[in-house]
Design an enzyme around this catalytic site. Sequence first.
Site, mmCIF file in Angstrom:
data_model
loop_
_atom_site.group_PDB
_atom_site.id
_atom_site.type_symbol
_atom_site.label_atom_id
_atom_site.label_comp_id
_atom_site.label_asym_id
_atom_site.label_seq_id
_atom_site.Cartn_x
_atom_site.Cartn_y
_atom_site.Cartn_z
ATOM 1 N N GLY A 100 55.396 -97.482 21.757
ATOM 2 C CA GLY A 100 54.143 -97.746 22.051
ATOM 3 C C GLY A 100 53.439 -97.755 20.744
ATOM 4 O O GLY A 100 54.014 -97.494 19.704
ATOM 5 N N GLY A 102 52.138 -95.153 19.073
ATOM 6 C CA GLY A 102 52.703 -93.947 18.178
ATOM 7 C C GLY A 102 53.583 -94.176 17.652
ATOM 8 O O GLY A 102 53.875 -93.995 16.255
ATOM 9 N N ASP A 126 50.902 -98.249 28.439
ATOM 10 C CA ASP A 126 49.367 -98.502 28.110
ATOM 11 C C ASP A 126 49.109 -100.005 27.752
ATOM 12 O O ASP A 126 47.920 -100.547 28.033
ATOM 13 C CB ASP A 126 49.051 -97.676 26.825
ATOM 14 C CG ASP A 126 49.339 -96.068 27.139
ATOM 15 O OD1 ASP A 126 49.399 -95.851 28.204
ATOM 16 O OD2 ASP A 126 49.415 -95.558 26.073
ATOM 17 N N ARG A 153 45.106 -95.971 50.394
ATOM 18 C CA ARG A 153 44.230 -96.939 51.283
ATOM 19 C C ARG A 153 44.531 -96.536 52.612
ATOM 20 O O ARG A 153 43.500 -96.686 53.429
ATOM 21 C CB ARG A 153 44.426 -98.379 50.972
ATOM 22 C CG ARG A 153 43.476 -99.231 51.701
ATOM 23 C CD ARG A 153 43.513 -100.533 51.304
ATOM 24 N NE ARG A 153 43.226 -100.955 49.994
ATOM 25 C CZ ARG A 153 42.008 -100.630 49.923
ATOM 26 N NH1 ARG A 153 40.797 -100.463 50.244
ATOM 27 N NH2 ARG A 153 41.581 -100.917 48.255
ATOM 28 N N ARG A 161 36.903 -92.300 53.959
ATOM 29 C CA ARG A 161 36.880 -91.577 53.075
ATOM 30 C C ARG A 161 36.679 -92.274 51.591
ATOM 31 O O ARG A 161 36.869 -93.502 51.495
ATOM 32 C CB ARG A 161 38.001 -90.601 52.532
ATOM 33 C CG ARG A 161 37.808 -89.242 53.301
ATOM 34 C CD ARG A 161 38.816 -88.175 53.118
ATOM 35 N NE ARG A 161 39.095 -86.967 54.027
ATOM 36 C CZ ARG A 161 40.047 -86.401 54.311
ATOM 37 N NH1 ARG A 161 41.149 -87.001 53.658
ATOM 38 N NH2 ARG A 161 39.921 -85.492 54.681
ATOM 39 N N LYS A 212 29.672 -99.522 55.081
ATOM 40 C CA LYS A 212 30.772 -99.316 54.510
ATOM 41 C C LYS A 212 31.252 -98.031 54.468
ATOM 42 O O LYS A 212 30.400 -96.896 54.069
ATOM 43 C CB LYS A 212 30.663 -99.889 53.158
ATOM 44 C CG LYS A 212 32.087 -100.023 52.575
ATOM 45 C CD LYS A 212 31.994 -100.820 50.938
ATOM 46 C CE LYS A 212 33.149 -100.610 50.161
ATOM 47 N NZ LYS A 212 34.386 -100.900 50.990
HETATM 48 O O1 F6P Z 1 51.405 -93.601 26.152
HETATM 49 C C1 F6P Z 1 52.109 -93.380 27.465
HETATM 50 C C2 F6P Z 1 51.291 -92.107 28.148
HETATM 51 O O2 F6P Z 1 52.119 -92.111 29.202
HETATM 52 C C3 F6P Z 1 49.723 -92.157 28.088
HETATM 53 O O3 F6P Z 1 49.612 -93.020 29.133
HETATM 54 C C4 F6P Z 1 49.429 -90.986 28.444
HETATM 55 O O4 F6P Z 1 47.973 -90.832 28.188
HETATM 56 C C5 F6P Z 1 50.394 -90.259 27.509
HETATM 57 O O5 F6P Z 1 51.481 -90.893 27.381
HETATM 58 C C6 F6P Z 1 50.939 -88.798 27.994
HETATM 59 O O6 F6P Z 1 51.642 -88.217 27.053
HETATM 60 P P1 F6P Z 1 52.795 -87.097 27.482
HETATM 61 O O7 F6P Z 1 53.906 -87.655 28.413
HETATM 62 O O8 F6P Z 1 53.050 -86.567 26.067
HETATM 63 O O9 F6P Z 1 51.745 -86.006 28.396
#
Ligand code: F6P
Length: 317
Positions: A100, A102, A126, A153, A161, A212
């Site tokens: 992704g 990073g 993401d 659900r 709730r 509701k």
């Molecule tokens: O980027 C993927 C992701 O799963 C994000 O959705 C989440 O915020 C993050 O990585 C969690 O990171 P880690 O696995 O390092 O806790």
Amino acid sequence: MRRIVIVTRDCAGVNAAIRAVVRSAACYNVEVLGAVRGYEGLIDGDLVSLDSRSVSGIINMGGTILKTARCKRFRTIPGQKKAVETIKKNKIDTVIVIGGNGSLTAANILASKYSVPVIGIPATIDNDVNGVNMSIGADTAVNVALDAIDKIRDTAVSMERIFVVEVMGRDCGYLALRAALAGGCEEVLLPEKSYDFKDIYKSVVDGNIRGKVSWIIVVAEGKAKAADVAKKITKITGLETREVVLGHIQRGGRPTAFDRILAARYGNYAVELLKQGKKGVCVALRNDKLASQPLSAAIRVKDMEVDSYYRLIKILT
Ligand code: F6P
């Protein structure tokens, strides 16, 4: 003989992408190595050989067979230089990065700062890679979140709730928006949208007056914490709430057919780009057509369409 190395992060469909790269490379007699634990392996020279047989039986597996890690050392110049040394020492002519934002940012550093030939493949729940309709893993994550929402659900309706469900996605609301629409949820809180929280509480109160009795409110982790939202709703409305944080279950599991097919197409296309001598690029899918774009464009903030989906959620509530 050409030699490439694959660096991965984990999400559903990454193994299918490794398989696609390895088997497509075999067609061109390109040797493939895998970096163990992502950029950590690239820095330490911890590489394994991958051939067509070593990737059999992995198409349906979640995670990454190569293992992965958040690599703090790659954020430092000495770490980056060590990775480049490994690439040179092992006579690697291209790095394929499956991950992704990073991972692709690190890939862009290798390409732009050290002139390493790199090809990126977007893989993240993401779905925040710019210029790409779909990243590998996002479809599976939406389906995992949806499955959980469907189960929640059952209790929401039976016990009358309010449930507040927190989903992953970092600063991108893709996962939250899709899961909320598919799950028939009443509200979704997204990082891309500003809200007057009073309106949300008011709509719960108004709905309750109309009779509701159950709600599912999806909260993207980049917007708020489910526990805080649930607490405020109870305080303002007096209604009972429960919060659920779905967490890492969304990143794991067997990839959907969509993700496996996307992984096959992206993996094969990355090898085709390599054969064409392309570097510093990331594969993309636009209107079901494979494409490529500079890595520097892929890591820009994605402009996601939110309003039309949000409106639909509100109309259908
Ligand atoms: O980027 C993927 C992701 O799963 C994000 O959705 C989440 O915020 C993050 O990585 C969690 O990171 P880690 O696995 O390092 O806790």
